[in-house]
Design an enzyme around this catalytic site. Structure first.
Site, PDB file in Angstrom:
ATOM      1  N   ASP A   1      -7.091   4.387  -4.257  1.00 54.57           N
ATOM      2  CA  ASP A   1      -7.742   4.220  -2.946  1.00 54.57           C
ATOM      3  C   ASP A   1      -8.377   5.594  -2.687  1.00 54.57           C
ATOM      4  OD1 ASP A   1      -7.703   2.097  -0.546  1.00 54.57           O
ATOM      5  OD2 ASP A   1      -7.545   4.068   0.372  1.00 54.57           O
TER       6      ASP A   1
ATOM      7  N   LYS B   1       0.866  -1.193   0.000  1.00 53.71           N
ATOM      8  CA  LYS B   1       0.000   0.000   0.000  1.00 53.71           C
ATOM      9  C   LYS B   1       0.888   1.223   0.000  1.00 53.71           C
ATOM     10  CE  LYS B   1      -4.477   0.811   0.248  1.00 53.71           C
ATOM     11  NZ  LYS B   1      -5.607  -0.088  -0.096  1.00 53.71           N
TER      12      LYS B   1
HETATM   13  N1  GLU Z   1      -7.403   0.216  -2.647  1.00 51.18           N
HETATM   14  C1  GLU Z   1      -8.161  -0.959  -2.972  1.00 51.18           C
HETATM   15  C2  GLU Z   1      -8.199  -1.887  -1.779  1.00 51.18           C
HETATM   16  O1  GLU Z   1      -8.247  -1.432  -0.664  1.00 51.18           O
HETATM   17  C3  GLU Z   1      -7.743  -1.604  -4.261  1.00 51.18           C
HETATM   18  C4  GLU Z   1      -6.312  -2.010  -4.398  1.00 51.18           C
HETATM   19  C5  GLU Z   1      -5.931  -2.486  -5.793  1.00 51.18           C
HETATM   20  O2  GLU Z   1      -6.777  -2.582  -6.665  1.00 51.18           O
HETATM   21  O3  GLU Z   1      -4.740  -2.758  -5.950  1.00 51.18           O
HETATM   22  O4  GLU Z   1      -8.237  -3.091  -1.888  1.00 51.18           O
END
Ligand code: GLU
Length: 446
Positions: free
Chosen positions: A166, A126
């Site tokens: 996100d 992340k």
């Molecule tokens: N931010 C999204 C999550 O919390 C998607 C992450 C992604 O698609 O890599 O899963």
């Protein structure tokens, strides 16, 4: 907590001081792992769980940029590459003033188990920044994204680390980020980011996937209880990408959404939120839910102060942000007869709220399971990019639907196997964990 796991948790708290959200996310997983460690003690050997709590790599960098007035602004950028046992690090970027290392680590940690649960070959990571896109012009957002990518590009890649969106990072931001990556590397490496636009390597259904997937999961939980979404009153918190498409799928499956929110308050519309109007305000004009009330008229009303969870409903979908639904909110939802709660956002329910739902027999779906459709569809986007293919909407949505049904099945079966029938938290955590742990054991001490 199992006595072999308590020292692991204590070590995490000691070594990561002040990172409350990260501690909360680790505690929640470790509290679920007792039965698996009792049944298969080798999972607690070789520091597997300790290693899982320590990111493989943490990158923190300076992001300077020039605003429209010609002033130099400064933000901090992060990418936490948490675990690559199952595939390249995968997870979104969050741009929000609350972002600091503890938030990025909580999100990255959860992402490991969520991604494992999808059944797709993706690790966990992340990133993000304390940059606040709110009130910034497109040109400012572009300059920020370009500066952010000028450092990030050296750490990511189709086989290394694949960011996505996100909170605060949507199509516009991903466009600027991809453009800068392409320029710096002189390669059209589509698979380096997901959530791309449909004309430049993006996947159908990626925009809708997190919200749609959450509601597919709710549908499965309700079916198991002999119910359906037909005619159910739903409250959705938030009004961003996850909330809007969760609401859309509720309507498609016959339910009605009577309240949504943002940081300016919440709107109640007993006739059902007009999603066409809400989308126009939120997605096109970047407006507020208060604009919705002004334009919709009729019985729609804006409530500032109080909690959206005071609105009586059958299904509650927290789709805003972490720790937005407290024990007090859970008590009022339970009093008003809520039947199912699913986390569209990451960790929106506090631990006390989760316990209250479970004690009251409410069907509760943790974010790792319920909102996994977003990242799963990102993996489908990677699959299309790798094969230079692009699938149509119906086919992609069907793939998402099957993935969500499988996740539901996997969570339910695992919970049953480990003596906690109906407990999707235990099911999601154990099932996500064992797959990653097995891979880590196979790789030896790395
Ligand atoms: N931010 C999204 C999550 O919390 C998607 C992450 C992604 O698609 O890599 O899963």
């Amino acid at each position: 907590m199992h006595d072999r796991l308590t020292p692991v948790f204590e070590e995490v708290v000691r070594r990561n001081p002040g990172e409350a959200e990260f501690h909360q996310a680790v505690r929640e997983v470790l509290e679920s792992l007792g039965p698996v460690v009792s049944k298969h003690p080798h999972y607690a050997d070789a520091a597997i769980i300790r290693r899982m709590c320590e990111p493989e790599r943490q990158i923190i960098f300076r992001v300077p940029w020039v605003d429209d007035a010609g002033e130099v602004q400064l933000n901090r950028g992060f990418r936490v590459e948490f675990n690559s046992a199952l595939g390249p690090y995968k997870g979104g970027l969050r741009f929000h003033p609350s972002v600091y290392l503890g938030i990025v680590k909580f999100l990255g940690f959860e992402q490991i188990f969520k991604n494992s649960l999808t059944g797709m070959p993706i690790g966990g990571g992340k990133g993000g920044s304390d940059f606040d896109p709110k009130g910034r012009s497109d040109a400012e957002v572009m300059r920020f994204c370009q500066s952010f990518m000028t450092e990030l590009y050296r750490h990511i890649g189709e086989y290394t680390d694949v960011p996505a969106g996100d909170i605060g990072v949507g199509g516009r931001e991903l466009g600027y980020l991809f453009g800068q990556y392409k320029r710096i590397t002189n390669q059209y490496e589509s698979g380096v980011l997901t959530g791309k636009g449909l004309t430049w390597g993006g996947s159908q259904v990626r925009t809708e996937a997190t919200g749609y997937g959450t509601v597919f999961f709710v549908d499965e939980m309700l079916k198991r209880r002999g119910r359906s979404l037909d005619g159910v009153k739903t409250v959705v918190s938030g009004s961003g990408n996850v909330a809007i498409y969760a609401a859309e799928k509720v309507y498609q499956l016959g339910g009605r959404v009577i309240a949504m929110s943002d940081s300016s308050g919440y709107v109640v519309d007993e006739d059902g939120i007009d999603l066409y109007l809400m989308k126009d305000i939120k997605e096109k004009r970047r407006g507020r839910v208060s604009d919705y009330v002004d334009e919709r008229g009729g019985g729609a009303r804006l409530v500032t102060g109080g909690s959206v969870w005071d609105v009586p409903c059958d299904v509650a979908l927290p789709c805003a942000t972490q720790n937005e639904l407290t024990a007090e909110d859970a008590a009022s939802l339970i009093r008003n007869g809520v039947v199912a709660v699913a986390e569209g956002a990451n960790m929106p329910c506090t631990p006390d709220a989760v316990r209250a739902f479970q004690d009251a027999g409410v069907a509760f779906a943790p974010g790792k399971a319920a909102n996994a459709g977003g990242v799963a569809t990102s993996a489908l986007e990677m699959q299309q990019n790798a094969s230079r293919d692009s699938w149509n909407f119906a086919y992609t949505e069907e793939r998402l639907h099957v993935i969500m049904r499988d996740i539901h099945e996997r969570c339910a079966a695992t919970a049953e196997e480990y003596g906690a029938p109906g407990n999707y938290v235990v099911g999601a955590n154990i099932s996500g964990f064992t797959k990653v742990a097995d891979a880590m054991i196979a790789f030896g001490v790395i």
